[in-house]
Design a protein around this motif. Structure first.
Motif, PDB file in Angstrom:
ATOM      1  N   ASN A   1      -5.131   2.621   3.154  1.00 19.93           N
ATOM      2  CA  ASN A   1      -3.935   2.653   3.998  1.00 19.93           C
ATOM      3  C   ASN A   1      -3.601   1.246   4.485  1.00 19.93           C
ATOM      4  O   ASN A   1      -4.447   0.363   4.555  1.00 19.93           O
ATOM      5  CB  ASN A   1      -4.125   3.609   5.167  1.00 19.93           C
ATOM      6  CG  ASN A   1      -5.248   3.180   6.068  1.00 19.93           C
ATOM      7  OD1 ASN A   1      -5.100   2.224   6.810  1.00 19.93           O
ATOM      8  ND2 ASN A   1      -6.379   3.863   6.001  1.00 19.93           N
TER       9      ASN A   1
ATOM     10  N   LEU B   1       0.305   4.314   1.514  1.00 20.16           N
ATOM     11  CA  LEU B   1       0.304   5.172   2.709  1.00 20.16           C
ATOM     12  C   LEU B   1       0.092   4.353   3.967  1.00 20.16           C
ATOM     13  O   LEU B   1      -0.458   3.261   3.922  1.00 20.16           O
ATOM     14  CB  LEU B   1      -0.819   6.219   2.626  1.00 20.16           C
ATOM     15  CG  LEU B   1      -0.645   7.386   1.646  1.00 20.16           C
ATOM     16  CD1 LEU B   1      -1.803   8.334   1.791  1.00 20.16           C
ATOM     17  CD2 LEU B   1       0.653   8.124   1.916  1.00 20.16           C
TER      18      LEU B   1
ATOM     19  N   THR C   1       4.070  -1.194   3.456  1.00 21.41           N
ATOM     20  CA  THR C   1       4.318  -0.006   2.644  1.00 21.41           C
ATOM     21  C   THR C   1       5.575  -0.311   1.827  1.00 21.41           C
ATOM     22  O   THR C   1       6.030  -1.447   1.799  1.00 21.41           O
ATOM     23  CB  THR C   1       4.518   1.237   3.536  1.00 21.41           C
ATOM     24  OG1 THR C   1       5.591   0.946   4.442  1.00 21.41           O
ATOM     25  CG2 THR C   1       3.261   1.565   4.308  1.00 21.41           C
TER      26      THR C   1
ATOM     27  N   GLU D   1      -1.420   5.895   6.895  1.00 18.78           N
ATOM     28  CA  GLU D   1      -2.668   6.369   7.489  1.00 18.78           C
ATOM     29  C   GLU D   1      -3.475   7.143   6.475  1.00 18.78           C
ATOM     30  O   GLU D   1      -2.965   7.552   5.439  1.00 18.78           O
ATOM     31  CB  GLU D   1      -2.360   7.271   8.697  1.00 18.78           C
ATOM     32  CG  GLU D   1      -1.731   6.490   9.837  1.00 18.78           C
ATOM     33  CD  GLU D   1      -1.167   7.409  10.904  1.00 18.78           C
ATOM     34  OE1 GLU D   1      -1.161   8.628  10.698  1.00 18.78           O
ATOM     35  OE2 GLU D   1      -0.727   6.884  11.935  1.00 18.78           O
ATOM     36  N   GLU D   2      -4.745   7.360   6.777  1.00 19.79           N
ATOM     37  CA  GLU D   2      -5.617   8.106   5.868  1.00 19.79           C
ATOM     38  C   GLU D   2      -5.067   9.498   5.598  1.00 19.79           C
ATOM     39  O   GLU D   2      -4.573  10.162   6.482  1.00 19.79           O
ATOM     40  CB  GLU D   2      -7.025   8.256   6.472  1.00 19.79           C
ATOM     41  CG  GLU D   2      -7.887   7.013   6.339  1.00 19.79           C
ATOM     42  CD  GLU D   2      -8.189   6.659   4.895  1.00 19.79           C
ATOM     43  OE1 GLU D   2      -8.005   7.501   3.991  1.00 19.79           O
ATOM     44  OE2 GLU D   2      -8.596   5.516   4.662  1.00 19.79           O
TER      45      GLU D   2
ATOM     46  N   CYS E   1       0.853  -1.199   0.000  1.00 17.42           N
ATOM     47  CA  CYS E   1       0.000   0.000   0.000  1.00 17.42           C
ATOM     48  C   CYS E   1       0.890   1.250   0.000  1.00 17.42           C
ATOM     49  O   CYS E   1       1.981   1.235   0.569  1.00 17.42           O
ATOM     50  CB  CYS E   1      -0.865   0.045   1.265  1.00 17.42           C
ATOM     51  SG  CYS E   1      -1.919  -1.381   1.454  1.00 17.42           S
TER      52      CYS E   1
END
Length: 691
Positions: free
Chosen positions: A497, A486, A544, A488-489, A484
């Motif tokens: 996220n 990111l 990430t 966090e949002e 992913c």
């Protein structure tokens, strides 16, 4: 000339002055070379009745009415009439000074985008000033800036810098590729006449632009050639394999559980020849993902240790550094133990006792090889005899960090040999320009047994199908990555996220151990998660981009990259390289989302298309250069010098050839002009090009 502002004095500056420093606009020449992003034509007034909806126009009109309207949002509404039509100026942010300047009866010049609508024509937050009957004679420049630096303030600063800047000619007589002088070019680009071709300004083909690009390329070539010549005067330790006993280099070759490829043998020979000279090696080892750069680095380290010197290997992340450490311990530890030597580990998250032990081993020379992150270059790390520094994923390090590593031998009047590694191959045109001072070794062959990775582009709407594919792979005993962008949002980007994705996948895959890995986790947590995945106990790892390089799990057969349209091409290729490392057929799924848009943007489409069409890192690099320009490849070299702001390697090959030919002539016959030219364009940053 403007002096550099010391940090203590900068605290007393106004917000716009601090913003100028943040943009690195300290010297008069820096201001003069801060060129407009675009231009606005304020030289003409048009009739409102002749303007089409959506056009930006400048009108001269009389204010009819000015009122503050209260409602869900407080706003200032101003009605103006230019004699051909009326228009409402709408401001959601305004001050008493606005109301005063826009009082009924005032004659004003107004510039903005004209919009039609049910309530008549409007301009939202237009520019305005009192009409004096005088208009500019040149286009109005719009400069790159920040929120704290208004255009008007920046314009005044740039013009003052341009007026004061020392712009005497630095090119030898008759050597300019265009008829324009530097001063003429700069004055024109800051204030182009209204009759100029907008296309020639936009595509930078205008002679004024050509002069600037030529100067910039020349500064770059001069600085690199100077660095190359200076390096020729430096000395490094002569490192040769032992002849008085069993050589570590030969023993390692014998102990390896695989044979080197032809390409690996070739680059090992190139590096070994460099190490045997008293001239510091400055070599870039490039090879595609999985081409076997680590074993080449291990063999180079063996030559260094054989000669009685220490070697340091530095990687940008703890995960990658630890991956190297494990491999090198497996290969070298038994061989080093026979000589009473060992491998030391240095990283930011170490406990003080362990760290102190490692520092003592390094200082005494017992640690023949030191592996770690940027912790390796800290002042407390004192090598007894550092002969070779290896930097992996070199573009991820700051230039100052590379210089610090090379300075570890400065007390002896020498510097260590430097081997930089990159899995992002450098296209030839880029290597000619940016790495002119570097020898390049290329591993252009993959080891046998690497399986080609099948790549598919899949819309996010088919997410459930992808999850079923994951379930199938895990049931077959395989492992899967899900990446992913990111942690966090973010309100700015509607991206899934890692934390939420981890929870959702754990929910729909009961009985499967689903791990989570991201950069904000403590080193011990990261290590624990990676161990579970490496040992095959974890079926799915949600991560990430910390797993972008160096992670080697042969049992992993599927890579899912969420929001693939947001990643750079070389990053996508690096991530894909985490699978296909074993015998099992492997695949990479590029999940994309268009959000509210009907389709993907052109650049994102080109990236994803390239990923499907080729697994070749060199072809990927060539396409990435075409799509986005050189920034990705230069990486941290730019943290030392913002080179090539104006020139473009894909279109300015002729100017680059001119600069390459002129640079040695200037250094040999016009050294003072060369020095002035480099100082003008690079200031104190030329030092960074030596890294």
């Amino acid at each position: 000339m403007t002096k550099t502002v010391p940090p203590a004095a900068s605290a007393k500056l106004s917000a716009p002055q601090r913003a100028l420093l943040k943009l690195d606009l300290q010297r008069d020449i820096d201001l003069a070379l801060h060129l407009p992003l675009r231009y606005e034509d304020e030289t003409r007034i048009v009739r409102l009745a002749d303007v089409r909806d959506g056009e930006v126009a400048q009108i001269e009109a009389t204010v009819q009415a000015c009122e503050v309207k209260l409602g869900p949002r407080r706003q200032l509404l101003v009605t103006v009439d230019d004699g051909s039509d009326t228009c409402t100026l709408r401001f959601f942010t305004f001050y008493p000074s606005h109301q005063k300047a826009l009082a009924p009866g005032a004659r004003v010049l107004v510039r903005g985008e004209v919009r039609g609508g049910f309530m008549g024509r409007t301009m939202l937050h237009p520019q305005f000033r009192a009409a004096t009957g005088e208009l500019p004679t040149a286009l109005t420049p719009i400069y790159p800036t920040t929120a704290a630096l208004p255009q008007n303030y920046l314009r005044r600063a740039v013009l003052a810098g341009l007026a004061r800047a020392e712009l005497r000619e630095t090119l030898p007589p008759g050597q300019s590729p265009v008829a324009w002088s530097l001063r003429q070019a700069l004055e024109f680009l800051h204030h182009p006449t209204p009759d100029v071709s907008v296309e020639a300004l936009a595509d930078r083909s205008h002679p004024a632009w050509q002069r600037l690009k030529a100067e910039e390329l020349l500064a770059q070539q001069l600085s690199q050639l100077t660095a190359q010549r200076e390096r020729g005067r430096l000395r490094a330790p002569v490192l040769q394999p032992r002849t008085d006993g069993p050589a570590l280099h030969a023993a390692l070759l014998q102990a390896l559980p695989f044979a080197l490829t032809g390409a690996q043998q070739r680059v090992v020979a190139e590096i070994t020849a460099d190490l045997a000279r008293a001239l510091p090696m400055h070599r870039l080892l490039q090879g595609d993902v999985g081409s076997g750069k680590t074993v080449v680095a291990a063999l180079a380290a063996a030559v260094c240790m054989d000669a009685g010197w220490q070697c340091a290997l530095m990687a940008p992340t703890e995960i990658l550094a630890e991956q190297h450490f494990r491999k090198l311990v497996g290969w070298l530890d038994p061989l080093l133990a026979a000589h009473g030597k060992r491998i030391a580990w240095l990283a930011g998250g170490q406990k003080k006792k362990e760290r102190d032990t490692m520092l003592a081993l390094i200082a005494s020379g017992e640690a023949a090889l030191v592996v770690g992150t940027h912790a390796v270059i800290q002042d407390k790390v004192q090598f007894q005899r550092l002969g070779l520094a290896v930097i992996d994923e070199q573009h991820r390090f700051g230039v100052a960090q590379r210089l610090a590593l090379r300075g570890k031998l400065a007390a002896e009047g020498q510097e260590p040999h430097l081997l930089m590694m990159s899995a992002t191959p450098i296209p030839r045109t880029l290597a000619m320009s940016y790495y002119a001072d570097l020898d390049v070794s290329t591993i252009d062959e993959l080891p046998p047994g690497r399986t080609p990775v099948l790549t598919r582009v899949v819309h996010d709407a088919r997410r459930d199908e992808v999850i079923e594919r994951i379930r199938g792979q895990i049931e077959e005993g395989r492992q899967v990555y899900w990446v992913c962008p990111l942690i966090e949002e973010s309100e700015a980007l509607d991206l899934a996220n890692a934390t939420a994705t981890h929870a959702a996948l754990a929910d729909v895959l009961p009985g499967v151990l689903v791990g989570l890995l991201h950069s904000r986790m403590a080193p011990a947590e990261k290590k624990a998660v990676m161990s579970l995945f490496t040992d095959g106990l974890m079926g799915l790892l949600v991560s990430t981009t910390v797993i972008e390089v160096g992670v080697d799990v042969p049992n992993a057969s599927l890579m899912v990259i969420e929001h693939a349209e947001r990643f750079g091409l070389s990053q996508l290729h690096q991530l894909r390289g985490r699978v296909g490392r074993g015998a099992a057929a492997s695949a990479c799924v590029l999940l994309f989302s268009t959000g509210d848009a009907p389709r993907l943007g052109q650049v994102a489409r080109e990236r994803l298309k390239a990923m499907v069409e080729t697994n070749d890192g060199f072809e990927i690099a060539r396409r990435d250069l075409e799509i986005r320009g050189p920034g990705e490849f230069l990486g941290a070299r730019q943290s030392g010098a913002a080179l090539l702001r104006f020139a473009d390697l894909s279109t300015d090959a002729e100017l680059l050839a001119w600069a390459r030919a002129l640079a040695p002539v200037m250094l040999d016959r016009y050294p003072e002009l060369a020095e002035r030219h480099v100082h003008r364009w690079l200031g104190g940053k030329a030092e960074f090009l030596k890294a």
